[in-house]
Design a protein around this motif. Structure first.
Motif, PDB file in Angstrom:
ATOM      1  N   ASN A  44       0.841  -1.193   0.000  1.00  0.00           N
ATOM      2  CA  ASN A  44       0.000   0.000   0.000  1.00  0.00           C
ATOM      3  C   ASN A  44       0.878   1.246   0.000  1.00  0.00           C
ATOM      4  O   ASN A  44       2.020   1.228   0.478  1.00  0.00           O
ATOM      5  N   ALA A  45       0.337   2.312  -0.535  1.00  0.00           N
ATOM      6  CA  ALA A  45       1.087   3.563  -0.594  1.00  0.00           C
ATOM      7  C   ALA A  45       1.479   4.000   0.813  1.00  0.00           C
ATOM      8  O   ALA A  45       0.625   4.074   1.704  1.00  0.00           O
ATOM      9  N   TYR A  46       2.760   4.258   1.016  1.00  0.00           N
ATOM     10  CA  TYR A  46       3.257   4.690   2.324  1.00  0.00           C
ATOM     11  C   TYR A  46       4.462   5.594   2.111  1.00  0.00           C
ATOM     12  O   TYR A  46       5.354   5.283   1.326  1.00  0.00           O
ATOM     13  N   GLN A  47       4.466   6.724   2.790  1.00  0.00           N
ATOM     14  CA  GLN A  47       5.595   7.645   2.722  1.00  0.00           C
ATOM     15  C   GLN A  47       6.217   7.793   4.111  1.00  0.00           C
ATOM     16  O   GLN A  47       5.546   8.218   5.049  1.00  0.00           O
ATOM     17  N   PRO A  48       7.494   7.449   4.256  1.00  0.00           N
ATOM     18  CA  PRO A  48       8.151   7.544   5.564  1.00  0.00           C
ATOM     19  C   PRO A  48       8.579   8.973   5.877  1.00  0.00           C
ATOM     20  O   PRO A  48       8.561   9.856   5.023  1.00  0.00           O
ATOM     21  N   TYR A  75      11.263  16.882  10.390  1.00  0.00           N
ATOM     22  CA  TYR A  75      11.016  15.805   9.431  1.00  0.00           C
ATOM     23  C   TYR A  75       9.964  16.276   8.450  1.00  0.00           C
ATOM     24  O   TYR A  75       9.185  17.201   8.720  1.00  0.00           O
ATOM     25  N   LEU A  76       9.959  15.636   7.292  1.00  0.00           N
ATOM     26  CA  LEU A  76       8.894  15.865   6.327  1.00  0.00           C
ATOM     27  C   LEU A  76       8.473  14.526   5.738  1.00  0.00           C
ATOM     28  O   LEU A  76       9.231  13.549   5.735  1.00  0.00           O
ATOM     29  N   VAL A  77       7.238  14.497   5.281  1.00  0.00           N
ATOM     30  CA  VAL A  77       6.675  13.340   4.589  1.00  0.00           C
ATOM     31  C   VAL A  77       6.267  13.816   3.203  1.00  0.00           C
ATOM     32  O   VAL A  77       5.470  14.749   3.070  1.00  0.00           O
ATOM     33  N   ARG A  78       6.832  13.199   2.161  1.00  0.00           N
ATOM     34  CA  ARG A  78       6.552  13.628   0.787  1.00  0.00           C
ATOM     35  C   ARG A  78       5.211  13.090   0.296  1.00  0.00           C
ATOM     36  O   ARG A  78       4.697  12.103   0.811  1.00  0.00           O
ATOM     37  N   PRO A  79       4.673  13.712  -0.737  1.00  0.00           N
ATOM     38  CA  PRO A  79       3.427  13.209  -1.323  1.00  0.00           C
ATOM     39  C   PRO A  79       3.645  11.856  -2.004  1.00  0.00           C
ATOM     40  O   PRO A  79       4.734  11.545  -2.486  1.00  0.00           O
ATOM     41  N   HIS A  80       2.583  11.078  -2.025  1.00  0.00           N
ATOM     42  CA  HIS A  80       2.569   9.837  -2.797  1.00  0.00           C
ATOM     43  C   HIS A  80       2.746  10.182  -4.279  1.00  0.00           C
ATOM     44  O   HIS A  80       2.264  11.208  -4.764  1.00  0.00           O
ATOM     45  N   ASN A  81       3.467   9.323  -5.001  1.00  0.00           N
ATOM     46  CA  ASN A  81       3.778   9.569  -6.417  1.00  0.00           C
ATOM     47  C   ASN A  81       4.488  10.918  -6.599  1.00  0.00           C
ATOM     48  O   ASN A  81       4.172  11.699  -7.502  1.00  0.00           O
TER      49      ASN A  81
END
Length: 736
Positions: free
Chosen positions: A479-483, A500-506
């Protein structure tokens, strides 16, 4: 601090596109358990002097929790108590429990059931005693605030209706120990402000020999009361809570000591000005109680030793600070005390930041420093065990990194330091009181939590792996997951901050994305760790094309005294500067749109989400504000005066920290959510803030959830609706 680094491996666009995404916000929020996974043994109680432990496991056949015992040496897991085998005495109703505690020699279990909440940590319950030898279950008392078995296993003390009571195990003879309770006067119970801001709910303690009970008497009769309602019914019912606001009358407290054999009561004579008594501790000397006194502003501290038989006391140890408050516990780290009294050695230990970092100091009973135990440019964040036989302390610290927590041991004299946890990341430790075993829950940005049992022998020997959370790993692989990605930057004001940052999916580096800065920012708290990201809302926002970020602002714990206490007496100002600088730094990334940045926070974070856009107008397009403190004169005495001093002594900074002072600066879209039944941050804060915006001609969106408390939400539907409101607001005002 760490230099800038990326600690994750990115999926290629093709790989990411092949993964499943959430079908809706509801799908995301109600799938949160997929990211949390197995947390290992729950409700762990160490038994047999720390050589075994009990834990609670859900029995799926009966849908009830059962108590099991694990023996690390034999590697045996056995069933001890299953409630399906019992009914409530004199009934056919199946027995159930919310919580329990063991007696000191593991012969009895005291069950807590039918819990009805009062404040955050307290409430009334029915208590049942289970005799392991007789396999017998009997009612001790109903509707008691708390109860505890004596160390000699002969008695049970409990608090009910403002008074202390004693029951003899075996005979069930009960006697009332105190008889002076009145309206807003309690023996053995705290009021709201002590419980909330000192983090304790039981206002009494057994002596180690079971001869004495030391207790707080709390008088709230002169405390102003705050009234609230959820507006239900034709004529609403109102909740009336004594709640002292900054600068107003505090509850008056004193310490009594009861001889439970004779019934004699002694009041401890501290010979001190009225102030605060946040902690008491029984010492290793029979009948000697340590009493911690602080002045109202909590920058002066005295430790008294009191004679239980006479009530007389003497000062053993003193501290004062001119440039910050004095910590006596660390709630963000789960450190309930910063004084420690071994029960078999005439010494005590103090965690203090006197040299710029929290370290352990060792004292004798004359209050004389024997030696400093730990030292370095890092903080001790937890003390897990004191082994007096080997003179060893087991503690947790930031020595490896402020973004990590690791377990160490050291001798009382400061020699022979040993590090036990080796994997980089955040380790959360549950240790046996003898220091022989510890359960380690560990994760980092790319590794779901692992839960393992270790022995401290040979520098940390693994005994058992409870879970590596392969199910979470499998879930995020499909499943789509961004660390989280950790970063460090230096502000224009020369402060180095970790985030910290979490990037967008795709993720596409040629696109521009909106940014949401999630904040809390309160003194001592830390929002950024090298740990696994498990928020389903963050992952949903990532799939909706948002960048999500957080930062350890000035005031955060883990970075030493000066960083944490730089916010002293001017809450909100440096934190807002750091949040604005973080937004400006991240906006330099080509793929973040500087014109589409939001800030979101709740409670102290709500205060910051409201204040920051006003101090830095134009930086944030959207502000999501939950249950904010809008003016510190509206919050309670103990928290506020610890960090801001008294209003009459610090009027200028109280004004500068008030959201209302800057209402005319509002340029962002602001959504405020609050509950009318919030007993912590009163809705008065929001209403006065809204009035200030109206008077300034500024439009603000407001959502009231009447039945919620400080968290706003109160059931599954309110949970879903609250986050739908937030998400819709972001989509409306941040999407192109």
């Amino acid at each position: 601090m760490l230099s800038f680094c990326i600690l994750v491996t990115f999926h290629s666009p093709a790989e990411a596109q092949g993964k499943r995404t959430y079908q809706s916000l509801q799908h995301a929020l109600f799938s949160g358990g997929q990211l949390i996974g197995d947390r290992g043994p729950q409700s762990v109680n160490w038994l047999d002097d720390g050589n075994k432990y009990s834990f609670v496991e859900q029995n799926l056949q009966h849908f009830a929790p059962e108590i099991r015992i694990y023996d690390p040496v034999a590697d045996e897991d056995t069933l001890l108590f299953h409630p399906a085998e019992y009914t409530f005495p004199n009934s056919d109703i199946p027995f159930h429990f919310e919580n329990f505690e063991w007696s000191s020699d593991d012969n009895f279990i005291l069950f807590q059931t039918n819990f009805s909440p009062l404040y955050r940590y307290s409430g009334t319950s029915d208590y049942y005693l289970y005799d392991l030898a007789e396999k017998d279950l009997e009612l001790i008392t109903d509707s008691a605030l708390n109860a505890k078995i004596s160390p000699d296993e002969k008695k049970i003390a409990y608090h009910k209706n403002g008074e202390m009571f004693l029951l003899e195990i075996g005979s069930n003879n009960t006697k009332q120990l105190t008889d002076s309770a009145d309206d807003y006067l309690y023996n053995g119970r705290f009021g709201w402000v002590y419980e909330e801001e000192f983090g304790v709910a039981q206002a009494w303690k057994w002596s180690p020999d079971g001869k004495y009970l030391a207790y707080w008497q709390t008088d709230e009769s002169k405390v102003e009361r705050f009234v609230s309602t959820d507006y239900e019914g034709i004529y609403p019912e109102y909740t009336d809570i004594p709640y002292p606001k900054a600068g107003s009358q505090n509850p008056e407290v004193k310490i009594g000591i009861l001889n439970v054999e004779t019934g004699e009561n002694r009041w401890v004579d501290l010979n001190a000005d009225k102030g605060l008594i946040p902690r008491i501790y029984w010492t290793a000397d029979e009948g000697q109680l340590a009493v911690l006194w602080m002045n109202r502003e909590q920058n002066e501290l005295k430790l008294y030793f009191a004679d239980a038989a006479k009530g007389s006391s003497k000062v053993i140890y003193e501290e004062s600070s001119d440039d910050g408050w004095i910590d006596i516990y660390n709630n963000p780290e789960g450190l309930s005390d910063m004084f420690f009294f071994p029960d078999d050695k005439q010494e005590f230990f103090r965690i203090s930041d006197r040299d710029g970092h929290d370290h352990i100091y060792r004292y004798n009973y004359n209050g004389e420093l024997i030696n400093r135990v730990t030292k370095g440019n890092w903080d001790v964040t937890g003390l897990h065990a004191l082994d007096t036989e080997s003179e060893t302390i087991y503690y947790e610290s930031t020595e490896a990194s402020p973004l990590e927590r690791h377990l160490y041991s050291i001798r009382f004299d400061g020699s022979d330091q040993v590090r036990y946890t080796s994997e980089p990341g955040r380790h959360q430790i549950n240790m046996s009181p003898n220091g022989k075993y510890y359960i380690d829950q560990w994760s980092d940005t790319t590794t779901p939590p692992r839960v393992e049992l270790f022995s401290t022998d040979r520098g940390g020997e693994k005994i058992k792996t409870y879970t590596r959370n392969e199910s979470v790993q499998a879930y995020i692989s499909q499943n789509a997951y961004q660390p989280r990605e950790l970063f460090t930057f230096t502000t224009d004001y020369g402060e180095e901050l970790d985030g910290y940052l979490v990037r967008p999916h795709n993720f596409d580096p040629d696109e521009e994305y909106p940014l949401i800065l999630m904040v809390y920012g309160g003194p001592g708290y830390q929002g950024v760790f090298n740990e696994f990201e498990n928020s389903p809302w963050v992952q949903y926002l990532s799939q909706q094309g948002y960048v999500v970020a957080n930062v350890n602002n000035r005031g955060s714990g883990g970075y030493g005294r000066d960083f944490k206490k730089s916010v002293y007496k001017r809450l909100g100002l440096l934190e807002a500067e750091d949040f604005a600088e973080t937004a400006k730094h991240l906006a330099k990334y080509d793929w973040i749109d500087q014109h589409r940045i939001a800030i979101r926070g709740h409670s102290y974070g709500g205060f910051m989400a409201a204040l920051t856009p006003l101090l830095y107008p134009g930086t944030f397009r959207v502000s999501l504000v939950g249950a904010p403190v809008s003016d510190w004169r509206l919050y309670d005495t103990i928290f506020t005066e610890r960090y801001m001093g008294l209003p009459q002594d610090n009027e200028e900074n109280y004004n500068l920290s008030s959201v209302m002072n800057y209402a005319s600066n509002l340029r962002s879209k602001m959504l405020v959510t609050h509950s009318s039944m919030d007993e912590n941050v009163h809705i008065q804060n929001t209403m006065q803030m809204i009035t200030a915006f109206v008077n300034a001609g500024k439009d603000v969106d407001l959502r009231i959830f009447p039945k919620g408390r400080h968290g706003v939400l109160y059931n599954e539907q309110s949970y879903l609706l609250l986050y739908k409101v937030y998400t819709d607001y972001l989509n409306t005002h941040l999407k192109p």
